[in-house]
Design a protein around this motif. Sequence first.
Motif, mmCIF file in Angstrom:
data_model
loop_
_atom_site.group_PDB
_atom_site.id
_atom_site.type_symbol
_atom_site.label_atom_id
_atom_site.label_comp_id
_atom_site.label_asym_id
_atom_site.label_seq_id
_atom_site.Cartn_x
_atom_site.Cartn_y
_atom_site.Cartn_z
ATOM 1 N N LEU A 1 -8.647 -13.294 -36.824
ATOM 2 C CA LEU A 1 -9.516 -12.575 -35.904
ATOM 3 C C LEU A 1 -10.508 -11.722 -36.679
ATOM 4 N N PRO A 2 -11.683 -11.484 -36.135
ATOM 5 C CA PRO A 2 -12.657 -10.625 -36.826
ATOM 6 C C PRO A 2 -12.116 -9.208 -36.942
ATOM 7 N N ASP A 3 -12.311 -8.596 -38.095
ATOM 8 C CA ASP A 3 -11.723 -7.282 -38.334
ATOM 9 C C ASP A 3 -12.765 -6.168 -38.395
ATOM 10 N N ALA A 4 -14.005 -6.479 -38.041
ATOM 11 C CA ALA A 4 -15.054 -5.465 -38.109
ATOM 12 C C ALA A 4 -15.233 -4.806 -36.755
ATOM 13 N N PHE A 5 -15.082 -3.491 -36.718
ATOM 14 C CA PHE A 5 -15.326 -2.725 -35.514
ATOM 15 C C PHE A 5 -16.637 -1.953 -35.681
ATOM 16 N N PRO A 6 -17.338 -1.696 -34.604
ATOM 17 C CA PRO A 6 -18.534 -0.861 -34.722
ATOM 18 C C PRO A 6 -18.145 0.558 -35.124
ATOM 19 N N ASP A 7 -19.150 1.329 -35.514
ATOM 20 C CA ASP A 7 -18.872 2.713 -35.896
ATOM 21 C C ASP A 7 -18.285 3.467 -34.716
ATOM 22 N N LEU A 8 -17.104 3.998 -34.903
ATOM 23 C CA LEU A 8 -16.404 4.708 -33.836
ATOM 24 C C LEU A 8 -16.134 6.136 -34.282
ATOM 25 N N SER A 9 -16.168 7.032 -33.333
ATOM 26 C CA SER A 9 -15.882 8.424 -33.645
ATOM 27 C C SER A 9 -14.638 8.930 -32.913
ATOM 28 N N GLY A 10 -14.249 8.244 -31.869
ATOM 29 C CA GLY A 10 -13.098 8.678 -31.090
ATOM 30 C C GLY A 10 -11.958 7.691 -31.188
ATOM 31 N N ASP A 11 -10.978 7.865 -30.319
ATOM 32 C CA ASP A 11 -9.817 6.967 -30.306
ATOM 33 C C ASP A 11 -10.200 5.607 -29.741
ATOM 34 N N ILE A 12 -9.341 4.638 -30.007
ATOM 35 C CA ILE A 12 -9.569 3.279 -29.531
ATOM 36 C C ILE A 12 -8.243 2.727 -29.021
ATOM 37 N N GLU A 13 -8.287 2.073 -27.874
ATOM 38 C CA GLU A 13 -7.101 1.437 -27.310
ATOM 39 C C GLU A 13 -7.133 -0.045 -27.684
ATOM 40 N N VAL A 14 -6.094 -0.494 -28.359
ATOM 41 C CA VAL A 14 -6.045 -1.856 -28.889
ATOM 42 C C VAL A 14 -4.894 -2.603 -28.247
ATOM 43 N N ASN A 15 -5.170 -3.809 -27.770
ATOM 44 C CA ASN A 15 -4.136 -4.670 -27.196
ATOM 45 C C ASN A 15 -4.262 -6.040 -27.844
ATOM 46 N N LEU A 16 -3.285 -6.409 -28.644
ATOM 47 C CA LEU A 16 -3.265 -7.704 -29.323
ATOM 48 C C LEU A 16 -2.101 -8.518 -28.771
ATOM 49 N N THR A 17 -2.400 -9.735 -28.310
ATOM 50 C CA THR A 17 -1.374 -10.627 -27.765
ATOM 51 C C THR A 17 -1.366 -11.922 -28.565
ATOM 52 N N LEU A 18 -0.185 -12.345 -28.982
ATOM 53 C CA LEU A 18 0.014 -13.632 -29.650
ATOM 54 C C LEU A 18 0.826 -14.516 -28.719
ATOM 55 N N GLY A 19 0.446 -15.774 -28.605
ATOM 56 C CA GLY A 19 1.151 -16.678 -27.705
ATOM 57 C C GLY A 19 1.366 -18.043 -28.328
ATOM 58 N N LEU A 20 2.478 -18.671 -27.966
ATOM 59 C CA LEU A 20 2.819 -19.999 -28.467
ATOM 60 C C LEU A 20 3.553 -20.745 -27.368
ATOM 61 N N ARG A 21 3.155 -21.983 -27.116
ATOM 62 C CA ARG A 21 3.870 -22.792 -26.136
ATOM 63 C C ARG A 21 5.292 -23.056 -26.618
ATOM 64 N N ALA A 22 6.259 -22.719 -25.780
ATOM 65 C CA ALA A 22 7.662 -22.853 -26.177
ATOM 66 C C ALA A 22 8.032 -24.324 -26.306
ATOM 67 N N ASP A 23 8.395 -24.728 -27.505
ATOM 68 C CA ASP A 23 8.812 -26.110 -27.757
ATOM 69 C C ASP A 23 10.200 -26.087 -28.382
#
Length: 625
Positions: A356-378
């Motif tokens: 995933l891209p790891d560059a965030f714009p210039d931020l001065s405050g807090d950031i809420e991050v939600n990362l989801t990983l998914g895989l079809r169950a086999d």
Amino acid sequence: MNGPETCLNFSSTSEHATVDRFPWTQGLSWTQSAAVCVHCYWAREAVRGLLAGDFGPLVGAGRALVRVSVDGPIQAELQSGARRRLFRLVAPEPARLEIRVAAAWDPGDQGRPPRLGPQLLGLAELGDLAAELLAGRIPLDALPRAVRLRLHELFPDWDGGGLPEAPAARLECLAALSDRVWSEVTAALERQCSAALASVARSAEAAVLFEAALEPGPDALAFEERLRRKDFRLQAELGGVAGDFLLSRALPGEWKLELHLPLLNRNEWKKLVDGLSTMQVRAAELGRVLVAPAEPSAIAIERWNFQQGALLLGSLLPRTVSTDPSRPTLAFSEQRRLSAAQARHLLPRILRHYGLPDAFPDLSGDIEVNLTLGLRADPQPWLEAPRARSPEYYAAFGEVSRTLQQALRIWLPYFYFADLERFEDVETAIPMLVYQASRPASGKAAADFTYDVMNLDSVHRALRTASAALPEILRSVVPLLEESGREAAAARYARLDFRAVLQFVKDRPRWFQSLLAADAAIIGELIKLAMVTRVLRDEPAEAPRRLYRALEQFTAAQHQRLRRLYGRFSAVPLGSLVLLEASRALAVALGRPDRLQTVLRWRAAGGETAETVDVSRAPESVRRL
């Protein structure tokens, strides 16, 4: 699909090709229809020590209308050629686009799908007969014995025929819960659509959003004149003009969504009807709607970790009722509020690991991050797990071990240092940084799948592997602490020499050994689970009970290790990640790789609409826009 609302295209007989460009200030929007099918996944312990459930039956279908609105820097292009004129809307800077999706059930298609009462009682296998059963039009004695026993557990007063008044009144909560589920289905569809469109925002090149070409005519000439005058008040006049919304190609005409009901033990199952009214329902990433009891987060996490294993292996049960080939999605989600400094210095390592891209714009405050990983169950790779001491065994579980060790080195430091106060305790912070820098054990024998914490030579070998990456990791800590207002701690870390750090851990190996011991324990439990699952290929009749016991032992051992991993630090939420990464690695080792789905959403705490969605390995049709 409805026609474009603000755009037109036309042709001309001009001999010289020219391109005129104008800013487009009205945005772009369209509506398209989508078929929605919802499949139910519900693992449960209806009888003591017996895994049962529904693993994929279709519980509802309908048509939804998906409306997409695009705002941001959009440019109109009028290309005049010798034989035609082409009108396009182009996003010169796709990353600055704001794409919004709204979904609703199509009122012209009989509204939303049917009530979920039968499914919420665990009667999905009865199909259309379930509604007749609950209405009392099918005698109880006519049902299979297993179903009769289940109904008697749910409704002890039911003697056959129609339901008595008391159970019937209790069933009224099913209608309200069903409504909440279908409301969240449309919310899950919105998330799926926005994720499918997200790759446009990741493009480094201009993206064509809309184009159309028409024969010359009065409407085309009038439109050209008004376009040149930058008069864009044309929506009412041009609403019926057809064109090609290229973004719409990223949205398939049919969506398969998943309804995940909570894993209930036998005692909870007996009180199912009374507990349904308090269930929480929410739309999640990857097309999932999750139904769960309202309970403390620690209990909810442990229930979820067990449920993921039951979903993965549940289709091995001989009584599976679904004939649909679709598999449920194993998922791991991490949601956290980070400071701008943490987002810049802690998060990128995880994002790079998953492409995933790891560059965030210039931020001065807090950031809420939600990362989801998914895989079809086999479950097939678990059935085909190589026998112990075979050559394939070492190759397969060596791959699983390396993958998991690397994932833990990515995630454990992120979890641990999300609390910046932990940098102040050098005795525990330094071993975690060394662990992060160390490389996974890569032996070719079972004894070398992980480092041997009882053997100091093996522990020292792990320490030596950290020497290459440790200097950079130590340097990265300094700006993180400085930007977080911890100048004194930053100065201490700036003075550290990596050789002295390694010697410090070598002299005081306790905490570093505990992290290596966690590697060994978790991977050992995974191999034990795989060996039990493999036997079920030859003894399928034993699957329900043996699977339940194996999952119970696996999750209990894993939780015990993650709960007491590092002093008071607990990493129990990583349980579902461990199973997901192990499944992916085992599938790769056995030649059955599957695509890992990743969704990242972040929102600046002070911004109302500052949200970005990124999806790895987006369809090529989207990338060519």
